[in-house]
Write an enzyme that holds these catalytic residues in place. Structure first.
Site, PDB file in Angstrom:
ATOM      1  N   ASN A 124       0.855  -1.196   0.000  1.00  0.00           N
ATOM      2  CA  ASN A 124       0.000   0.000   0.000  1.00  0.00           C
ATOM      3  C   ASN A 124       0.889   1.245   0.000  1.00  0.00           C
ATOM      4  OD1 ASN A 124      -1.490   2.241   1.023  1.00  0.00           O
ATOM      5  ND2 ASN A 124      -3.078   0.845   1.721  1.00  0.00           N
TER       6      ASN A 124
ATOM      7  N   HIS B 244       0.953   6.138   1.934  1.00  0.00           N
ATOM      8  CA  HIS B 244       1.673   7.098   2.779  1.00  0.00           C
ATOM      9  C   HIS B 244       2.839   7.765   2.071  1.00  0.00           C
ATOM     10  CE1 HIS B 244      -1.079   6.671   5.949  1.00  0.00           C
ATOM     11  NE2 HIS B 244      -1.013   5.349   5.847  1.00  0.00           N
TER      12      HIS B 244
ATOM     13  N   HIS C 284      -5.657   3.667  -1.496  1.00  0.00           N
ATOM     14  CA  HIS C 284      -6.987   4.070  -1.014  1.00  0.00           C
ATOM     15  C   HIS C 284      -7.303   5.464  -1.536  1.00  0.00           C
ATOM     16  CE1 HIS C 284      -9.724   4.402   2.839  1.00  0.00           C
ATOM     17  NE2 HIS C 284     -10.370   4.707   1.724  1.00  0.00           N
TER      18      HIS C 284
ATOM     19  N   ARG D 244      -9.418   8.215  -0.970  1.00  0.00           N
ATOM     20  CA  ARG D 244     -10.354   8.688   0.059  1.00  0.00           C
ATOM     21  C   ARG D 244     -11.168   9.858  -0.464  1.00  0.00           C
ATOM     22  NH1 ARG D 244     -10.365   7.967   5.632  1.00  0.00           N
ATOM     23  NH2 ARG D 244      -9.101   6.213   6.273  1.00  0.00           N
TER      24      ARG D 244
ATOM     25  N   ARG E 170      -6.715  12.494   0.833  1.00  0.00           N
ATOM     26  CA  ARG E 170      -5.511  12.722   1.655  1.00  0.00           C
ATOM     27  C   ARG E 170      -4.374  11.798   1.235  1.00  0.00           C
ATOM     28  NH1 ARG E 170      -7.321   9.976   7.352  1.00  0.00           N
ATOM     29  NH2 ARG E 170      -9.260  11.042   6.936  1.00  0.00           N
TER      30      ARG E 170
ATOM     31  N   GLU F 176      -8.696   0.628  -2.854  1.00  0.00           N
ATOM     32  CA  GLU F 176      -9.566   0.670  -1.678  1.00  0.00           C
ATOM     33  C   GLU F 176     -10.492   1.871  -1.806  1.00  0.00           C
ATOM     34  OE1 GLU F 176      -6.238  -1.095   1.433  1.00  0.00           O
ATOM     35  OE2 GLU F 176      -7.085   0.886   1.763  1.00  0.00           O
TER      36      GLU F 176
ATOM     37  N   THR G  78      -8.383   3.555   8.676  1.00  0.00           N
ATOM     38  CA  THR G  78      -9.607   2.758   8.619  1.00  0.00           C
ATOM     39  C   THR G  78      -9.738   1.997   9.932  1.00  0.00           C
ATOM     40  OG1 THR G  78      -9.093   2.519   6.288  1.00  0.00           O
ATOM     41  CG2 THR G  78     -10.908   1.212   7.125  1.00  0.00           C
TER      42      THR G  78
ATOM     43  N   GLU H 298     -11.231  -9.210   3.172  1.00  0.00           N
ATOM     44  CA  GLU H 298      -9.952  -8.873   3.806  1.00  0.00           C
ATOM     45  C   GLU H 298     -10.220  -8.709   5.295  1.00  0.00           C
ATOM     46  OE1 GLU H 298      -7.290  -6.192   1.855  1.00  0.00           O
ATOM     47  OE2 GLU H 298      -6.466  -5.478   3.756  1.00  0.00           O
TER      48      GLU H 298
ATOM     49  N   HIS I  26      -3.706  -4.479   7.948  1.00  0.00           N
ATOM     50  CA  HIS I  26      -3.827  -3.311   8.826  1.00  0.00           C
ATOM     51  C   HIS I  26      -2.906  -3.472  10.028  1.00  0.00           C
ATOM     52  CE1 HIS I  26      -5.922   0.520   9.367  1.00  0.00           C
ATOM     53  NE2 HIS I  26      -5.448   0.388  10.587  1.00  0.00           N
TER      54      HIS I  26
HETATM   55  N1  PXP Z   1      -6.010  -3.115   4.198  1.00  0.00           N
HETATM   56  C1  PXP Z   1      -6.951  -2.151   4.222  1.00  0.00           C
HETATM   57  C2  PXP Z   1      -8.313  -2.483   3.707  1.00  0.00           C
HETATM   58  C3  PXP Z   1      -6.653  -0.851   4.667  1.00  0.00           C
HETATM   59  O1  PXP Z   1      -7.594   0.089   4.676  1.00  0.00           O
HETATM   60  C4  PXP Z   1      -5.340  -0.571   5.080  1.00  0.00           C
HETATM   61  C5  PXP Z   1      -4.986   0.807   5.531  1.00  0.00           C
HETATM   62  O2  PXP Z   1      -5.137   1.687   4.492  1.00  0.00           O
HETATM   63  C6  PXP Z   1      -4.384  -1.595   5.017  1.00  0.00           C
HETATM   64  C7  PXP Z   1      -4.754  -2.866   4.596  1.00  0.00           C
HETATM   65  C8  PXP Z   1      -2.958  -1.371   5.365  1.00  0.00           C
HETATM   66  O3  PXP Z   1      -2.819  -1.014   6.689  1.00  0.00           O
HETATM   67  P1  PXP Z   1      -1.416  -0.435   7.173  1.00  0.00           P
HETATM   68  O4  PXP Z   1      -1.186   0.830   6.436  1.00  0.00           O
HETATM   69  O5  PXP Z   1      -1.599  -0.274   8.632  1.00  0.00           O
HETATM   70  O6  PXP Z   1      -0.373  -1.480   6.822  1.00  0.00           O
END
Ligand code: PXP
Length: 256
Positions: A14, A17, A50, A52, A56, A77, A108, A158, A198
């Protein structure tokens, strides 16, 4: 009966960030698409991002680049809103993971209440599926959410690993891991493809990677944060190695 077991555990990186840091100055650097290229080179199996409501993280224009320039499947996402549905149907990413979204949340915070919003979710699952998009529902590891996802025809769930990752003490962590273990088995037994994510880090990923019913982990915040110190390439490679080791050990133990 025990459901499908995946020998290869996929890693979805992901890159949200990277976009968060870019957006802090409003310019183009650091570019999340460049991070996705680096993730692909380091052994990611997919890219997750994601979009949003408040933008952001990634912006609309990042989606095309992530789909066309990387050569890995994009897992987009999104919240179940008309705006996001339009965007998904326009771009047709490989997968859409439907997540709950509240503007004021930092991240989330919990899973979707699929069981409590069956009609609404059914519409989004059907429209996305009809467009050839693989739909995933981000849920807490609860039986009634798994059953609802199955009943509504979602092919993928998920499991939210946040409660396990954030557990304050060892006892709580064991309980949360047991919930995830049961949910992964139950999901696979229902015929669902099971993903998880997550809050995963080098320190907590192994027990989750060892759940052989899980086919994919999506990891973002830790990888991008840790990359500040170790670089993206070596951070992703180390995560990949930890995942592969945990999966190989559990599969080896089961066949021995
Ligand atoms: N899976 C989903 C559905 C999420 O919303 C997120 C956070 O955006 C993640 C995985 C990844 O989480 P993290 O950034 O804490 O690794």
């Amino acid at each position: 009966m025990s459901g499908t077991k995946a020998t290869h555990l996929r890693l979805g990186v992901n890159i949200d960030h990277v976009a968060t840091i870019r957006n802090a100055r409003g310019g183009d650097h650091p570019d999340p698409v460049r991070a996705a290229h680096a993730a692909a080179a380091a052994g990611a199996d997919g890219i997750t991002a994601h979009l949003r409501e408040d933008r952001r993280h990634i912006r609309d224009e990042d989606i095309d680049k992530l789909m066309n320039e990387i050569g890995l499947p994009l897992n987009l996402e999104m919240a179940a809103t008309p705006e996001m549905l339009d965007i998904a149907l326009r771009h047709k990413p490989h997968a859409c993971c439907i997540v709950p979204e509240r503007r004021e949340e930092v991240t989330t915070e919990g899973g979707l209440d699929v069981a409590g919003h069956r009609q609404h979710m059914a519409l989004y699952i059907r429209k996305l599926s009809d467009a050839g998009i693989r739909v995933s529902l981000f849920i807490n590891p609860d039986s009634h959410q798994l059953e609802a996802a199955r009943a509504l025809g979602a092919p993928v769930v998920e499991l939210h690993t946040g409660a396990y990752c954030d557990a304050g003490d060892a006892g709580r962590r064991v309980e949360e891991l047991a919930r995830l273990t049961r949910a992964a088995r139950e999901g696979a037994d229902l015929g669902l493809e099971v993903h998880a994510g997550h809050g995963l880090t080098f320190d907590n990923v192994a027990p989750i990677a060892a759940l052989a019913e899980i086919a994919e982990l999506n990891i973002g915040h830790f990888l991008i944060g840790e990359a500040i110190f170790g670089g993206l390439d070596s951070t992703i490679k180390r995560m990949r190695a930890l995942m592969d080791k945990a999966r190989a050990e559990v599969l080896g133990a089961r066949t021995a």
